[in-house]
Scaffold this active site. Structure first.
Site, PDB file in Angstrom:
ATOM      1  N   HIS A  70      49.212  29.629  29.081  1.00 28.87           N
ATOM      2  CA  HIS A  70      48.586  29.479  30.396  1.00 28.87           C
ATOM      3  C   HIS A  70      49.346  28.443  31.204  1.00 28.87           C
ATOM      4  O   HIS A  70      49.523  27.308  30.763  1.00 28.87           O
ATOM      5  CB  HIS A  70      47.126  29.053  30.264  1.00 28.87           C
ATOM      6  CG  HIS A  70      46.419  28.949  31.583  1.00 28.87           C
ATOM      7  ND1 HIS A  70      45.706  27.840  31.972  1.00 28.87           N
ATOM      8  CD2 HIS A  70      46.332  29.823  32.627  1.00 28.87           C
ATOM      9  CE1 HIS A  70      45.204  28.030  33.173  1.00 28.87           C
ATOM     10  NE2 HIS A  70      45.568  29.223  33.591  1.00 28.87           N
ATOM     11  N   HIS A  71      49.815  28.847  32.379  1.00 27.07           N
ATOM     12  CA  HIS A  71      50.494  27.950  33.312  1.00 27.07           C
ATOM     13  C   HIS A  71      49.719  27.923  34.620  1.00 27.07           C
ATOM     14  O   HIS A  71      49.901  28.790  35.473  1.00 27.07           O
ATOM     15  CB  HIS A  71      51.920  28.437  33.594  1.00 27.07           C
ATOM     16  CG  HIS A  71      52.875  28.249  32.481  1.00 27.07           C
ATOM     17  ND1 HIS A  71      54.122  28.846  32.460  1.00 27.07           N
ATOM     18  CD2 HIS A  71      52.785  27.533  31.336  1.00 27.07           C
ATOM     19  CE1 HIS A  71      54.755  28.499  31.349  1.00 27.07           C
ATOM     20  NE2 HIS A  71      53.957  27.714  30.651  1.00 27.07           N
ATOM     21  N   GLU A  72      48.844  26.968  34.788  1.00 27.38           N
ATOM     22  CA  GLU A  72      48.201  26.762  36.083  1.00 27.38           C
ATOM     23  C   GLU A  72      49.080  25.826  36.900  1.00 27.38           C
ATOM     24  O   GLU A  72      49.434  24.740  36.443  1.00 27.38           O
ATOM     25  CB  GLU A  72      46.804  26.173  35.921  1.00 27.38           C
ATOM     26  CG  GLU A  72      46.110  25.846  37.239  1.00 27.38           C
ATOM     27  CD  GLU A  72      46.057  27.040  38.184  1.00 27.38           C
ATOM     28  OE1 GLU A  72      46.663  26.951  39.276  1.00 27.38           O
ATOM     29  OE2 GLU A  72      45.447  28.060  37.830  1.00 27.38           O
TER      30      GLU A  72
ATOM     31  N   HIS B 108      47.937  35.169  38.424  1.00 31.46           N
ATOM     32  CA  HIS B 108      46.660  35.084  39.126  1.00 31.46           C
ATOM     33  C   HIS B 108      46.830  34.312  40.432  1.00 31.46           C
ATOM     34  O   HIS B 108      47.668  33.417  40.527  1.00 31.46           O
ATOM     35  CB  HIS B 108      45.614  34.396  38.252  1.00 31.46           C
ATOM     36  CG  HIS B 108      45.045  35.291  37.204  1.00 31.46           C
ATOM     37  ND1 HIS B 108      43.693  35.397  36.964  1.00 31.46           N
ATOM     38  CD2 HIS B 108      45.646  36.146  36.339  1.00 31.46           C
ATOM     39  CE1 HIS B 108      43.482  36.265  35.980  1.00 31.46           C
ATOM     40  NE2 HIS B 108      44.656  36.723  35.587  1.00 31.46           N
ATOM     41  N   GLU B 109      46.029  34.696  41.418  1.00 35.01           N
ATOM     42  CA  GLU B 109      46.085  34.119  42.777  1.00 35.01           C
ATOM     43  C   GLU B 109      47.416  34.376  43.483  1.00 35.01           C
ATOM     44  O   GLU B 109      47.690  33.787  44.528  1.00 35.01           O
ATOM     45  CB  GLU B 109      45.792  32.603  42.785  1.00 35.01           C
ATOM     46  CG  GLU B 109      44.397  32.229  42.373  1.00 35.01           C
ATOM     47  CD  GLU B 109      44.261  32.047  40.870  1.00 35.01           C
ATOM     48  OE1 GLU B 109      43.180  32.310  40.326  1.00 35.01           O
ATOM     49  OE2 GLU B 109      45.253  31.631  40.238  1.00 35.01           O
TER      50      GLU B 109
ATOM     51  N   GLU C 177      35.443  36.712  36.837  1.00 32.43           N
ATOM     52  CA  GLU C 177      35.034  35.310  36.937  1.00 32.43           C
ATOM     53  C   GLU C 177      33.963  35.102  38.005  1.00 32.43           C
ATOM     54  O   GLU C 177      33.109  34.212  37.880  1.00 32.43           O
ATOM     55  CB  GLU C 177      36.237  34.426  37.219  1.00 32.43           C
ATOM     56  CG  GLU C 177      36.923  34.682  38.540  1.00 32.43           C
ATOM     57  CD  GLU C 177      38.178  33.831  38.728  1.00 32.43           C
ATOM     58  OE1 GLU C 177      38.463  32.999  37.852  1.00 32.43           O
ATOM     59  OE2 GLU C 177      38.863  34.015  39.744  1.00 32.43           O
TER      60      GLU C 177
ATOM     61  N   ASN D   9      36.183  30.025  48.982  1.00 30.08           N
ATOM     62  CA  ASN D   9      37.280  30.143  48.037  1.00 30.08           C
ATOM     63  C   ASN D   9      38.052  28.839  48.021  1.00 30.08           C
ATOM     64  O   ASN D   9      37.991  28.046  48.973  1.00 30.08           O
ATOM     65  CB  ASN D   9      38.193  31.309  48.415  1.00 30.08           C
ATOM     66  CG  ASN D   9      39.170  31.671  47.315  1.00 30.08           C
ATOM     67  OD1 ASN D   9      40.254  31.118  47.225  1.00 30.08           O
ATOM     68  ND2 ASN D   9      38.764  32.599  46.460  1.00 30.08           N
TER      69      ASN D   9
ATOM     70  N   GLU E 103      45.946  39.251  38.929  1.00 26.89           N
ATOM     71  CA  GLU E 103      44.539  39.173  39.343  1.00 26.89           C
ATOM     72  C   GLU E 103      44.495  39.654  40.790  1.00 26.89           C
ATOM     73  O   GLU E 103      44.306  40.814  41.055  1.00 26.89           O
ATOM     74  CB  GLU E 103      44.030  37.747  39.209  1.00 26.89           C
ATOM     75  CG  GLU E 103      42.556  37.595  39.589  1.00 26.89           C
ATOM     76  CD  GLU E 103      42.160  36.144  39.712  1.00 26.89           C
ATOM     77  OE1 GLU E 103      41.042  35.826  39.325  1.00 26.89           O
ATOM     78  OE2 GLU E 103      42.958  35.335  40.228  1.00 26.89           O
TER      79      GLU E 103
END
Length: 704
Positions: free
Chosen positions: A414-416, A484-485, A509, A194, A503
């Site tokens: 989307h905000h990564e 997510h994460e 994915e 990961n 998520e």
């Protein structure tokens, strides 16, 4: 009853316990006993229908730099019992109304030497127990640091468990089914790669943990209302079969910085001899505070598509160019570089997705890779990695907004963060303002990679507080969040229903990263979904990824009918049709189910359930007399037998059944399916075969 109490008293005395208190569930099937050992250590035990579930287990907290921890030397200074019974209406959910019914015991403990006070509050529902530590305002306990929480869950035997490795940074593992005694031997194989991960013990596992005893009891261990505290894992003493809480440390190795008055999260134990009760339980939500958002009219379930799967599979890229090994925001001039030709978030392609989503009745479109910085975003421990404002040259924010609006499609931002939490908080107000200015009502945030500040973990107290800050800040701007994460959910979506998805588990994915086990989706509702809905991103129709991304030989381990069923079995108010439009165009008859299936419900009935084997659920669409059924199957061929007694008496319905064909198999023939239409009433029955990794989906509409 008198004889039971007498026997109980003798047993408690035999174990050197004093001050025993008993609490029963409203239906009387669960019984919890609290007592103190002779040295003043708090303990509890739990039984279901007179069967032991949790043997005598200790409670308490070990403190850092303190001569005396909160472990023993307690006396009971007060007890208070109450009963609560109320019904509340969720903003969105599996049902239109939720009953919150429990009996409560609050035990006030005073530590003899320090005169410190701790309250342990127990709430016993028909389906399980919740308890937490409370630290009221007091002179002798104000600021303190947790070295470790020492809550125990003593098992009655070597149960079968569906577990993932305990990890401070990820839940994105396939589940392992084994006896508790086998965890140690299977642990290393269960750990797969990961972007960020750190395990703490060869017998450490994560919650929510589902187990089954040899005599048919289902037990689920989890937590609820994780606020201002670090995430709890479980560490197993595999000689004595005792789980003990194991909190996620911060960069200093500490488990929590506390300031009274405060409460810990609830520790939860669900129990039933019917697996369906675990899935139907709303105990986790009920242990959270009521909604704190006064006006919730802007919070709406969303069915969406996205420019996403083609990047996940390697067909396209997030990055705009391949010429930049290093990017500095505000300095790098993208007008002077050569586009790589694979960047997916370009105006032409996004408009094509908008057209398809609009044509087929979707609500929204997610676009990833729209903003500058993707060339060196990962693995560089880079703080100023994104500004969440500046688009690439081929993505016209204004034009896309206008085009989407003309087609009736909302855009999902989307905000990564690339794990750079400080950078996200630095930009979050301007980022949310930018969203609102351009018609974005929802954001998918991401926390891929190691956390910055360096040394922090995805599930430590400070980062848990960040996730909560982002949710509450989003609510100020009337923005819905799909994180997510982030840390796995614990029912906080009741208090802040703008948290419409997470998520925080192994999602679709991973089918593009080598595949997931075919029975994975028969376990998730018993584990990850206990705390709240998951953005699993279902709806994949082309299972052989090499057909459209030649360098990726992964295979989606699911039949097409199974993918349809996921829209019903994996509850979420946020549901994605994740595949490429061209793949849906090849199977438009099956795609019809995705178009029709509801995402908000008045009623949900779990018809069949066995973790790792199968789940069948029927749901009634919100404010409509339409029902949808989903069945997901595990590794072996199985015949599902259901009845339609949930339908309204005296009415006739048309059921369209999307099922595995006779020769369907998740690996060898995943796209083999049949569609048939039959008439049904509340007296009808159905026997339907599901293939390995398969299932079926049914759309039921009243005949008027």
């Amino acid at each position: 009853m008198k004889s039971f109490v007498s026997v109980l008293t003798l047993l408690l005395l035999a174990h050197n316990v004093v001050g025993a208190q008993e609490l029963k569930s409203p239906n009387g099937e669960l019984a919890m006993q609290f007592s103190l050992k002779s040295d003043g250590t708090p303990t509890y035990q739990l039984s279901y229908k007179s069967k032991p579930v949790i043997k005598t287990s200790s409670l308490g907290l070990e403190l850092k730099d303190e001569e005396k921890s909160l472990l023993n030397d307690f006396t009971i200074s007060n007890t208070e019992t109450t009963t609560f019974d109320d019904t509340w209406t969720p903003v969105w959910g599996e049902v239109k109304a939720i009953r919150n019914h429990y009996n409560e015991l609050a035990v006030t403990l005073t530590q003899s030497e320090t005169n410190r006070i701790v309250i342990i509050r127990f709430r016993l529902f028909d389906e399980g127990l919740g308890f937490r530590y409370e630290f009221p305002t007091q002179k002798n306990l104000i600021y303190f640091v947790i070295k470790e929480e020492k809550t125990q869950f003593a098992m009655t035997g070597d149960h079968t468990a569906f577990w993932i490795p305990g990890d401070y940074d990820t839940q994105e593992y396939d589940y392992t089914e084994s006896k508790l005694s086998e965890i140690r031997g299977k642990f290393d194989k269960a750990v797969t790669g990961n972007a960020s991960q750190e395990q703490f013990s060869k017998t450490g596992v994560q919650t929510a943990l589902i187990m089954k005893t040899d005599d048919g009891l289902y037990i689920n261990l989890h937590e609820a209302a994780l606020i201002n505290y670090s995430c709890m894992h479980l560490n197993l003493d595999d000689k004595n079969m005792v789980f003990e809480s194991w909190l996620t440390p911060d960069a200093m190795g500490d488990k929590g910085y506390m300031q009274a008055p405060l409460n810990s999260p609830w520790r939860t134990i669900m129990v039933s001899d019917d697996a369906r009760d675990i899935l139907a339980s709303k105990m986790t939500l009920n242990l959270n505070d009521p909604c704190k958002i006064e006006d919730t009219s802007w919070i709406k379930p969303v069915k969406y598509m996205g420019v996403w799967w083609e990047m996940i599979t390697g067909k396209s890229s997030w990055a705009y160019t391949d010429e930049l090994p290093s990017v500095q925001l505000g300095v790098t001039d993208y007008s002077k570089v050569k586009p790589n030709g694979t960047h997916a978030a370009n105006n032409e392609k996004v408009k094509m997705y908008i057209d398809f989503a609009s044509k087929h009745g979707f609500d929204a479109l997610l676009v990833e890779g729209w903003n500058e910085g993707w060339e060196d975003w990962f693995g560089k421990s880079k703080d100023y990695v994104f500004d969440f404002l500046t688009p690439y040259p081929d993505f016209d924010v204004e034009a896309i907004h206008a085009y989407a609006k003309s087609k009736g499609i909302k855009m999902v931002m989307h905000h990564e963060t690339s794990g750079s939490v400080r950078n996200y908080e630095r930009h979050i107000d301007k980022a949310y303002q930018f969203m609102k200015a351009h018609g974005y009502d929802a954001v998918k945030s991401g926390y891929v990679g190691d956390i910055l500040p360096r040394g922090e973990h995805h599930y430590s107290q400070w980062i848990v507080n960040h996730y909560q800050y982002a949710i509450e800040k989003a609510a100020d701007y009337k923005i819905m969040v799909n994180a997510h994460e982030a840390v796995r959910p614990t029912g906080i979506c009741r208090t802040y229903p703008n948290l419409i998805g997470n998520e925080s588990a192994r999602g679709t994915e991973y089918q593009a990263f080598g595949g997931s086990k075919p029975n994975h989706v028969t376990i998730l509702p018993f584990t990850r979904l206990i705390g709240g809905p998951m953005d699993y991103t279902p709806g994949i129709f082309e299972m052989d990824i090499s057909k459209f991304s030649p360098n990726n030989n992964s295979h989606v381990n699911s039949t097409l009918a199974n993918q349809l069923a996921l829209y019903v079995t994996l509850y979420s108010p946020l549901q994605m049709a994740a595949d490429l439009p061209e793949h849906y165009e090849q199977f438009m008859d099956a795609f019809q189910f995705i178009k029709e299936v509801a995402i908000d419900w008045d009623e949900s009935i779990y018809l069949e359930a066995e973790p790792g084997r199968y789940i069948t659920v029927a749901r009634k669409e919100k404010a409509a007399n339409n029902w949808f059924i989903g069945n997901v199957n595990g590794n072996d061929t199985r015949t599902s037998n259901i009845t339609f007694g949930f339908l309204e008496k005296g009415k006739k319905y048309r059921a369209t059944i999307y099922a595995d064909a006779k020769d369907a198999h998740y690996k060898t023939n995943p796209q083999a399916y049949t569609i048939k239409t039959i008439k049904v009433t509340n007296k009808s029955k159905l026997s339907q075969v599901s293939a390995p990794g398969g299932g079926y989906a049914i759309s039921i509409k009243e005949i008027k």
